[in-house]
Motif scaffolding. Sequence first.
Motif, mmCIF file in Angstrom:
data_model
loop_
_atom_site.group_PDB
_atom_site.id
_atom_site.type_symbol
_atom_site.label_atom_id
_atom_site.label_comp_id
_atom_site.label_asym_id
_atom_site.label_seq_id
_atom_site.Cartn_x
_atom_site.Cartn_y
_atom_site.Cartn_z
ATOM 1 N N ALA A 142 0.826 -1.208 0.000
ATOM 2 C CA ALA A 142 0.000 0.000 0.000
ATOM 3 C C ALA A 142 0.865 1.264 0.000
ATOM 4 N N ARG A 143 2.095 1.151 0.519
ATOM 5 C CA ARG A 143 2.975 2.320 0.511
ATOM 6 C C ARG A 143 3.287 2.759 -0.911
ATOM 7 N N VAL A 144 3.317 1.810 -1.835
ATOM 8 C CA VAL A 144 3.617 2.155 -3.223
ATOM 9 C C VAL A 144 2.546 3.108 -3.773
ATOM 10 N N LEU A 145 1.290 2.923 -3.321
ATOM 11 C CA LEU A 145 0.210 3.793 -3.781
ATOM 12 C C LEU A 145 0.423 5.236 -3.342
ATOM 13 N N ARG A 146 1.251 5.436 -2.315
ATOM 14 C CA ARG A 146 1.500 6.794 -1.850
ATOM 15 C C ARG A 146 2.274 7.607 -2.865
ATOM 16 N N ALA A 147 2.833 6.938 -3.882
ATOM 17 C CA ALA A 147 3.538 7.678 -4.925
ATOM 18 C C ALA A 147 2.611 8.655 -5.630
ATOM 19 N N ALA A 148 1.302 8.337 -5.623
ATOM 20 C CA ALA A 148 0.327 9.235 -6.256
ATOM 21 C C ALA A 148 0.317 10.605 -5.593
ATOM 22 N N ARG A 149 0.705 10.663 -4.323
ATOM 23 C CA ARG A 149 0.696 11.946 -3.607
ATOM 24 C C ARG A 149 1.710 12.915 -4.212
ATOM 25 N N PHE A 150 2.802 12.386 -4.741
ATOM 26 C CA PHE A 150 3.888 13.234 -5.221
ATOM 27 C C PHE A 150 3.887 13.394 -6.736
ATOM 28 N N LEU A 151 2.927 12.743 -7.420
ATOM 29 C CA LEU A 151 2.791 12.891 -8.868
ATOM 30 C C LEU A 151 1.435 13.530 -9.148
ATOM 31 N N PRO A 152 1.396 14.803 -9.512
ATOM 32 C CA PRO A 152 0.115 15.508 -9.663
ATOM 33 C C PRO A 152 -0.849 14.812 -10.621
ATOM 34 N N GLN A 153 -0.362 14.374 -11.781
ATOM 35 C CA GLN A 153 -1.255 13.744 -12.751
ATOM 36 C C GLN A 153 -1.814 12.429 -12.221
ATOM 37 N N LEU A 154 -0.955 11.639 -11.576
ATOM 38 C CA LEU A 154 -1.419 10.380 -11.004
ATOM 39 C C LEU A 154 -2.399 10.638 -9.869
ATOM 40 N N ARG A 155 -2.164 11.706 -9.098
ATOM 41 C CA ARG A 155 -3.090 12.057 -8.015
ATOM 42 C C ARG A 155 -4.454 12.442 -8.578
ATOM 43 N N VAL A 156 -4.450 13.186 -9.672
ATOM 44 C CA VAL A 156 -5.709 13.578 -10.302
ATOM 45 C C VAL A 156 -6.467 12.352 -10.802
ATOM 46 N N ILE A 157 -5.745 11.416 -11.422
ATOM 47 C CA ILE A 157 -6.393 10.201 -11.933
ATOM 48 C C ILE A 157 -6.967 9.380 -10.788
ATOM 49 N N THR A 158 -6.222 9.275 -9.692
ATOM 50 C CA THR A 158 -6.707 8.517 -8.541
ATOM 51 C C THR A 158 -7.980 9.134 -7.970
ATOM 52 N N VAL A 159 -7.989 10.463 -7.853
ATOM 53 C CA VAL A 159 -9.185 11.149 -7.358
ATOM 54 C C VAL A 159 -10.342 10.963 -8.335
ATOM 55 N N ALA A 160 -10.037 10.998 -9.631
ATOM 56 C CA ALA A 160 -11.080 10.820 -10.647
ATOM 57 C C ALA A 160 -11.703 9.431 -10.543
ATOM 58 N N ILE A 161 -10.887 8.421 -10.304
ATOM 59 C CA ILE A 161 -11.420 7.069 -10.154
ATOM 60 C C ILE A 161 -12.358 6.999 -8.952
ATOM 61 N N ALA A 162 -11.936 7.633 -7.856
ATOM 62 C CA ALA A 162 -12.795 7.633 -6.666
ATOM 63 C C ALA A 162 -14.114 8.361 -6.925
ATOM 64 N N LYS A 163 -14.042 9.488 -7.645
ATOM 65 C CA LYS A 163 -15.258 10.246 -7.934
ATOM 66 C C LYS A 163 -16.178 9.513 -8.900
ATOM 67 N N SER A 164 -15.609 8.651 -9.740
ATOM 68 C CA SER A 164 -16.421 7.944 -10.731
ATOM 69 C C SER A 164 -17.096 6.701 -10.167
ATOM 70 N N LEU A 165 -16.779 6.341 -8.927
ATOM 71 C CA LEU A 165 -17.348 5.118 -8.362
ATOM 72 C C LEU A 165 -18.884 5.128 -8.313
ATOM 73 N N PRO A 166 -19.538 6.209 -7.866
ATOM 74 C CA PRO A 166 -21.018 6.188 -7.871
ATOM 75 C C PRO A 166 -21.595 5.951 -9.255
ATOM 76 N N GLY A 167 -21.058 6.652 -10.260
ATOM 77 C CA GLY A 167 -21.537 6.445 -11.613
ATOM 78 C C GLY A 167 -21.211 5.057 -12.131
ATOM 79 N N THR A 168 -20.050 4.538 -11.736
ATOM 80 C CA THR A 168 -19.661 3.194 -12.170
ATOM 81 C C THR A 168 -20.578 2.144 -11.566
ATOM 82 N N ILE A 169 -20.975 2.339 -10.315
ATOM 83 C CA ILE A 169 -21.890 1.386 -9.679
ATOM 84 C C ILE A 169 -23.231 1.364 -10.416
ATOM 85 N N SER A 170 -23.720 2.539 -10.786
ATOM 86 C CA SER A 170 -24.966 2.595 -11.564
ATOM 87 C C SER A 170 -24.790 1.892 -12.907
ATOM 88 N N PHE A 171 -23.645 2.118 -13.529
ATOM 89 C CA PHE A 171 -23.357 1.445 -14.803
ATOM 90 C C PHE A 171 -23.346 -0.078 -14.625
#
Length: 286
Positions: free
Chosen positions: A122-151
């Motif tokens: 899980a520590r490897v996932l912390r790399a997203a904190r220091f990579l802005p683009q990867l952090r944005v993608i990670t947040v986007a995945i989390a935000k898309s979960l409600p819509g994905t569940i409906s899908f």
Amino acid sequence: MNDVAARAAAGRRALAGRCRRVTESGWFGGLAFAVILANAGLLGVETYSGLDARWHDVLKTAEHVFLLFFTVEIVLRGLAHADRPRHFFRDPWNLFDLAVVLFAVLPIARENATVLRLLRLARVLRAARFLPQLRVITVAIAKSLPGTISFLLVGTLMLYVYAMVGWVFFADDDPEHFGSIGRAVLTLFLLMTLDGLGDTVRAGLEISRWSIIYFASYVLLASFVLVNLLVGVVITSLDEAKEADRQNASLQPGGEDGDARLLRERISAARSALDDLEAELTRLHR
């Protein structure tokens, strides 16, 4: 009493300022990112039994050093919010980092090799904190979960309906693909990815020429309409994540423009002056 409280508040602000300068510096983020990559490399090395047996003590020592570094890092990040502790817990990344460090030192994790490896991974996932683009993608995945569940709900309903229709019409003639609801669902799930489409359609045409309507409508809905809807959900979430990241960056000291930074410094100076005046007033009334 007020004098003591004012001194304590001033001390917390000074401590938070010093720690914030460290945690927000470029070298600190670079060092943390390098340690995360080294931790990932260590996990990979441990998968080779020969190397693990030969360098077991060295690898264990390195793991303790990594854990010590991550502990010091989260402590510094916590102290950087000493003047506003609630803000520390409002950041999901801080909560994630804190959970990874705390669970790693619990006895249940230290005694269970599998749990410990997962926590270290899980520590490897912390790399997203220091990579802005990867952090944005990670947040986007989390935000898309409600819509994905409906899908997924819509997709599951459509898959079940088509599977039942396929079982009704093709079970007797094509039991390999539609002999049961389970086989029908598996067949249609593979068709959703267009895997084996030609063979399945040919088998259906041998049963009835009208089967082309069944397969064409399913492929159109499952492989094109629903998938494009999912892509739309993800793109919308990605735009929202980018906007949220820009707003968060504007609130950080390093992301403010000159006027906002100057205003923040003037507010901080005014607060310090008020604290000094309050302490002086308390001394005069004694």
